[in-house]
Design a protein around this motif. Structure first.
Motif, PDB file in Angstrom:
ATOM      1  N   SER A  74     -24.682  -6.836   1.398  1.00 51.63           N
ATOM      2  CA  SER A  74     -25.512  -6.658   0.216  1.00 51.63           C
ATOM      3  C   SER A  74     -24.756  -5.795  -0.787  1.00 51.63           C
ATOM      4  O   SER A  74     -24.080  -4.832  -0.408  1.00 51.63           O
ATOM      5  N   PHE A  75     -24.866  -6.135  -2.063  1.00 50.94           N
ATOM      6  CA  PHE A  75     -24.195  -5.328  -3.092  1.00 50.94           C
ATOM      7  C   PHE A  75     -24.736  -3.898  -3.090  1.00 50.94           C
ATOM      8  O   PHE A  75     -24.057  -2.968  -3.524  1.00 50.94           O
ATOM      9  N   ALA A  76     -25.963  -3.713  -2.578  1.00 54.36           N
ATOM     10  CA  ALA A  76     -26.518  -2.364  -2.469  1.00 54.36           C
ATOM     11  C   ALA A  76     -25.709  -1.509  -1.502  1.00 54.36           C
ATOM     12  O   ALA A  76     -25.704  -0.280  -1.600  1.00 54.36           O
ATOM     13  N   ASP A  77     -25.014  -2.150  -0.552  1.00 54.54           N
ATOM     14  CA  ASP A  77     -24.215  -1.412   0.432  1.00 54.54           C
ATOM     15  C   ASP A  77     -22.765  -1.253   0.004  1.00 54.54           C
ATOM     16  O   ASP A  77     -21.999  -0.536   0.659  1.00 54.54           O
ATOM     17  N   THR A  78     -22.357  -1.920  -1.051  1.00 51.47           N
ATOM     18  CA  THR A  78     -20.955  -1.894  -1.475  1.00 51.47           C
ATOM     19  C   THR A  78     -20.595  -0.524  -2.035  1.00 51.47           C
ATOM     20  O   THR A  78     -21.290   0.008  -2.900  1.00 51.47           O
ATOM     21  N   ASN A  92     -23.094 -13.924 -12.137  1.00 50.93           N
ATOM     22  CA  ASN A  92     -24.484 -14.246 -12.403  1.00 50.93           C
ATOM     23  C   ASN A  92     -25.305 -13.405 -11.431  1.00 50.93           C
ATOM     24  O   ASN A  92     -25.383 -13.715 -10.251  1.00 50.93           O
ATOM     25  N   VAL A  93     -25.882 -12.305 -11.910  1.00 54.96           N
ATOM     26  CA  VAL A  93     -26.571 -11.388 -11.002  1.00 54.96           C
ATOM     27  C   VAL A  93     -27.883 -11.999 -10.548  1.00 54.96           C
ATOM     28  O   VAL A  93     -28.509 -12.767 -11.292  1.00 54.96           O
ATOM     29  N   PRO A  94     -28.346 -11.680  -9.334  1.00 57.79           N
ATOM     30  CA  PRO A  94     -29.630 -12.223  -8.859  1.00 57.79           C
ATOM     31  C   PRO A  94     -30.791 -11.652  -9.658  1.00 57.79           C
ATOM     32  O   PRO A  94     -30.809 -10.469  -9.982  1.00 57.79           O
ATOM     33  N   PHE A  95     -31.771 -12.515  -9.982  1.00 59.41           N
ATOM     34  CA  PHE A  95     -32.929 -12.077 -10.758  1.00 59.41           C
ATOM     35  C   PHE A  95     -34.070 -11.770  -9.790  1.00 59.41           C
ATOM     36  O   PHE A  95     -34.482 -12.633  -9.016  1.00 59.41           O
ATOM     37  N   SER A  96     -34.594 -10.557  -9.848  1.00 65.26           N
ATOM     38  CA  SER A  96     -35.723 -10.207  -8.989  1.00 65.26           C
ATOM     39  C   SER A  96     -36.294  -8.873  -9.428  1.00 65.26           C
ATOM     40  O   SER A  96     -35.567  -7.991  -9.895  1.00 65.26           O
ATOM     41  N   ASN A  97     -37.614  -8.725  -9.266  1.00 64.08           N
ATOM     42  CA  ASN A  97     -38.253  -7.444  -9.530  1.00 64.08           C
ATOM     43  C   ASN A  97     -38.157  -6.502  -8.336  1.00 64.08           C
ATOM     44  O   ASN A  97     -38.569  -5.348  -8.424  1.00 64.08           O
ATOM     45  N   ALA A  98     -37.633  -7.002  -7.216  1.00 63.62           N
ATOM     46  CA  ALA A  98     -37.499  -6.159  -6.024  1.00 63.62           C
ATOM     47  C   ALA A  98     -36.506  -5.034  -6.291  1.00 63.62           C
ATOM     48  O   ALA A  98     -35.583  -5.169  -7.100  1.00 63.62           O
ATOM     49  N   ARG A 114     -37.512   4.540   0.081  1.00 65.82           N
ATOM     50  CA  ARG A 114     -36.720   4.398  -1.140  1.00 65.82           C
ATOM     51  C   ARG A 114     -36.848   3.036  -1.801  1.00 65.82           C
ATOM     52  O   ARG A 114     -36.410   2.858  -2.931  1.00 65.82           O
ATOM     53  N   SER A 115     -37.393   2.045  -1.090  1.00 65.24           N
ATOM     54  CA  SER A 115     -37.405   0.699  -1.654  1.00 65.24           C
ATOM     55  C   SER A 115     -38.589  -0.084  -1.118  1.00 65.24           C
ATOM     56  O   SER A 115     -39.010   0.093   0.030  1.00 65.24           O
ATOM     57  N   SER A 116     -39.123  -0.963  -1.954  1.00 72.36           N
ATOM     58  CA  SER A 116     -40.185  -1.862  -1.523  1.00 72.36           C
ATOM     59  C   SER A 116     -39.626  -3.157  -0.953  1.00 72.36           C
ATOM     60  O   SER A 116     -40.373  -4.013  -0.498  1.00 72.36           O
ATOM     61  N   HIS A 117     -38.314  -3.301  -0.981  1.00 73.93           N
ATOM     62  CA  HIS A 117     -37.659  -4.543  -0.577  1.00 73.93           C
ATOM     63  C   HIS A 117     -37.242  -4.465   0.889  1.00 73.93           C
ATOM     64  O   HIS A 117     -36.416  -3.634   1.266  1.00 73.93           O
ATOM     65  N   ASP A 118     -37.837  -5.317   1.731  1.00 76.66           N
ATOM     66  CA  ASP A 118     -37.462  -5.371   3.144  1.00 76.66           C
ATOM     67  C   ASP A 118     -36.308  -6.356   3.311  1.00 76.66           C
ATOM     68  O   ASP A 118     -36.470  -7.463   3.812  1.00 76.66           O
ATOM     69  N   GLY A 119     -35.134  -5.960   2.891  1.00 74.68           N
ATOM     70  CA  GLY A 119     -33.977  -6.842   2.897  1.00 74.68           C
ATOM     71  C   GLY A 119     -33.086  -6.670   4.093  1.00 74.68           C
ATOM     72  O   GLY A 119     -33.476  -6.123   5.139  1.00 74.68           O
ATOM     73  N   VAL A 137     -43.525   1.169   8.219  1.00 73.29           N
ATOM     74  CA  VAL A 137     -44.547   2.164   8.548  1.00 73.29           C
ATOM     75  C   VAL A 137     -44.756   3.153   7.408  1.00 73.29           C
ATOM     76  O   VAL A 137     -45.646   3.996   7.472  1.00 73.29           O
ATOM     77  N   ILE A 138     -43.924   3.082   6.376  1.00 75.07           N
ATOM     78  CA  ILE A 138     -44.065   3.958   5.214  1.00 75.07           C
ATOM     79  C   ILE A 138     -44.207   3.090   3.978  1.00 75.07           C
ATOM     80  O   ILE A 138     -43.399   2.187   3.749  1.00 75.07           O
ATOM     81  N   GLY A 139     -45.227   3.345   3.206  1.00 75.91           N
ATOM     82  CA  GLY A 139     -45.421   2.599   1.974  1.00 75.91           C
ATOM     83  C   GLY A 139     -44.521   3.137   0.875  1.00 75.91           C
ATOM     84  O   GLY A 139     -44.329   4.351   0.749  1.00 75.91           O
ATOM     85  N   TYR A 140     -43.981   2.231   0.105  1.00 74.45           N
ATOM     86  CA  TYR A 140     -43.111   2.627  -1.007  1.00 74.45           C
ATOM     87  C   TYR A 140     -43.964   2.945  -2.226  1.00 74.45           C
ATOM     88  O   TYR A 140     -44.865   2.186  -2.589  1.00 74.45           O
ATOM     89  N   VAL A 141     -43.706   4.067  -2.832  1.00 76.44           N
ATOM     90  CA  VAL A 141     -44.410   4.465  -4.046  1.00 76.44           C
ATOM     91  C   VAL A 141     -43.407   4.518  -5.197  1.00 76.44           C
ATOM     92  O   VAL A 141     -42.385   5.201  -5.105  1.00 76.44           O
TER      93      VAL A 141
END
Length: 669
Positions: free
Chosen positions: A137-141, A154-160, A408-413, A499-503
């Motif tokens: 994942s580019f988040a880990d780069t 062409n970056v991925p489009f997402s609200n995540a 830290r994130s609402s995205h379960d990637g 188990v933790i909700g993202y705010v």
């Protein structure tokens, strides 16, 4: 074809390479991964037979973002980069997909692609062996070299929101996160040219664009019509090519945000939010701006112009080259030669184990140490106990990392899935070697309680008892649900689900009072830079805006303090300090007036009731009062036989001596 090449451990032939290069991704076929859609049951079964469970899961996770680019558009972007001066060097493509931009790159460019889907990444690596493809994942780069000369793609489009503590502390949506991180990884003077969702430029919230402006100068944009990517990607999303040049050292970034604003405009009789740059530059739109009904009201769009795909591609190429030409003529072309990236952001891990007093950790030599106030202290234990404790510390680290990622994130990637897999592996290894974490031995003591039940003694593992000193002990103990009667344990929910909700972190507020509240919640103090950021003003204006809700505290070197905090507690001491400072700082007159208004009236001696045994009464004061009272004789009839009976309900202040009493009388009487 991919599986065959992997099994045979060989490179593809030219014919096989051409076949693999046709891979379009799965963005246009989400139904294939819908188990309830019977139309593709046969194809679904074929894919499951070819793929491992991990590959199938990765494909399902990326299907919403796997929209690739037409080669015609890729050629146009490369020509614009060449016009800017980028013809050689290291070029990054985040979210490289099947490698369209890699395959169309100039001969002098070395490409580094990042692709999270393992199937797509392996295909692009086989098709383009000259490039470096990172399956992650580019988040880990993380940036390991001097930085990139340019970024294209062409970056991925997402609200995540992806968890990236180093490059996405603002918690931006995926497409904006990719652009900001790309800019951060580009050398000063380097060019970033990527296709993104129109929401990057059109959105009302300008936090992402402000962050981009801090890192690079906006050179311009080209808007493509709806359906421009339909042939390849199967999407009618309206997209923009955005181009930035990374700021050179010392460049002023404050004056370059005016081209990245958006406003409400009347288009086709409907009010829509659109980029001011796009609205003011119709030549940079391939087609004509229009409006359409969207999910949340009217939104801007660009209907496809006449002429089909070839006409769109030609107009796009001309507009992209025009942006680059005007930027180069203005002296804003590529200038990254000899530059390196120096402002590499550190990762922010809020709950990093080992960072607080009491934490246990394993040092570089494998020794268990505890974090003390003045440094680390060695923990000496028997070999068997220390071996088990190391595994428990590893479990703690894995569990805290999962919790941190969820917060830290609402995205379960992919990253979260990998962290959960690591936690499962660590737990399974521990249980195989030692048994459940919360295992306990019970032994009878031979003693009995009042009901005749034998008193039982519990004996917990020594390693678990040692871990109790760690602040994260409860996290480890809660990893399993343990039945003491049967001695069996089962895994808690953290191993399989969130188990933790993202705010969402508040990034903008409408009032200074809210800004103060958010600052106190996030930092525990009134931070002027944070307040300024929340209100979208400079720091001087921020101080003026929050003045009605704060006071500068002379005791804290002028640090702003909320009104409720400043006007409570020892207000008399604060008032004395303000009077002393008033001569040097006349602005403190506001502080003094507010403090004097809340200072309670003075109490007289007759208003003060004190118990002699009160812990707050100074010892010296107690002795003075006792000396002023007539002592009882040793033959006193007081059952407590004390100089001053502690059961006496009140003691007068020092100025009012206790009256003498009859020697034979007890004050309790």
């Amino acid at each position: 074809m991919l599986q065959q090449l992997v099994l045979e451990s060989r490179a593809p032939t030219e014919e096989e390479r051409r076949l693999l290069a046709c891979w379009p991704g799965r963005g246009a076929t989400p139904e294939l991964f819908d188990e309830d859609d019977a139309r593709y049951a046969d194809e679904r079964a074929q894919l499951k037979a070819l793929w491992t469970d991990g590959e199938w899961a990765a494909a399902r996770r990326t299907v919403l973002n796997a929209h690739y680019t037409s080669r015609d558009f890729a050629h146009g972007i490369w020509e614009a980069l060449a016009e800017s001066g980028v013809t050689t060097g290291e070029v990054l493509e985040p979210g490289s997909g099947s490698g369209i931009f890699i395959g169309t790159a100039p001969a002098g460019v070395h490409m580094v692609g990042v692709e999270v889907d393992p199937t797509t990444a392996r295909i692009s690596q086989l098709v383009y062996p000259q490039a470096q493809i990172r399956i992650e994942s580019f988040a880990d780069t993380q940036l390991t070299g001097d930085g990139f000369d340019a970024v294209v793609g062409n970056v991925p489009f997402s609200n995540a929101t992806l968890y990236d503590p180093a490059y996405n502390i603002e918690k931006l949506s995926m497409h904006n996160h990719f652009i900001v991180k790309s800019l951060a990884m580009t050398k000063p003077g380097g060019i970033v040219a990527v296709l993104t969702s129109r929401f990057t430029l059109d959105s009302k919230d300008d936090a992402a664009r402000q962050r981009m402006a801090e890192l690079g100068e906006f050179l311009g944009a080209v808007r493509l019509p709806a359906g421009a990517h339909d042939d390849v990607a199967g999407t009618d999303a309206v997209t923009d090519l955005v181009m930035f040049r990374r700021h050179l050292p010392g460049e002023n970034t404050q004056s370059r945000t005016d081209r990245l604003t958006s406003s409400d405009r009347l288009i086709d009789g409907n009010t829509v939010r659109v980029s001011d740059y796009i609205y003011a530059n119709p030549a940079q739109v391939v087609g004509t701006l229009a409006s359409r009904q969207g999910r949340f009201g009217f939104e801007p769009t660009v209907p496809p112009p006449d002429g089909g795909h070839d006409a769109i591609a030609a107009a796009f190429r001309a507009a992209a080259i025009d942006v680059a030409t005007r930027a180069r003529r203005a002296g804003r072309g590529w200038a990254a030669e000899g530059q390196i990236v120096t402002d590499r952001p550190p990762a922010r891990i809020a709950q990093k184990p080992g960072g607080v007093v009491g934490s246990l950790l394993v040092d570089a030599m494998g020794q268990i140490v505890a974090q003390g106030i003045n440094g680390r202290v060695e923990v000496r234990l028997p070999a068997a106990v220390s071996g088990e404790l190391r595994k428990l510390i590893g479990l703690r680290d894995a569990a805290v990392t999962v919790l941190e990622a969820e917060s830290r994130s609402s995205h379960d990637g992919d990253l979260l899935a990998e962290l959960r897999a690591t936690l499962n592996t660590s737990y399974d290894d521990y249980v195989r070697a030692h048994g459940p974490i919360n295992r306990v031995e019970t032994r009878g003591t031979g003693q009995f309680d009042d009901d005749g039940e034998e008193i039982v003694r519990r004996k917990y593992p020594r390693a678990l008892l040692e871990l109790r000193r760690d602040p994260h002990f409860a996290v480890v103990a809660a990893l399993e649900i343990f039945d003491e009667d049967s001695g069996r344990a089962r895994k808690a929910d953290i191993f399989t689900k969130r188990v933790i909700g993202y705010v969402d972190e508040v990034t903008r507020v409408d009032s200074p009072e809210d800004a103060v509240a958010v600052s106190m919640d996030r930092e525990g103090r009134v931070s002027v830079p944070l307040v300024a950021e929340l209100l979208g003003v400079d720091e001087a204006a921020a101080v003026a805006l929050v003045t009605p809700f704060t006071f500068p505290d002379p005791a804290k070197h002028g640090q702003l303090v909320p009104v409720a905090e400043y006007l409570s507690g020892d207000v008399r001491a604060r008032a004395r300090l303000v009077r002393e400072e008033l001569a040097d700082d006349p602005t403190l007159v506001r502080n003094l007036a507010a403090l004097e208004a809340v200072i309670p009236p003075e109490l007289g001696p007759e208003d003060i009731d004190v118990k002699p045994s009160a812990s707050w009464v100074p010892e010296k004061t107690s002795h003075q009062n006792l000396q002023q009272s007539r002592p009882m004789s040793s033959t006193s009839s007081c059952p407590r036989r004390s100089v001053l009976c502690r059961s006496s309900s009140r003691m007068r202040p020092q100025s009012m001596p206790i009256p003498s009493r009859s020697r034979s009388a007890c004050p309790m009487a």
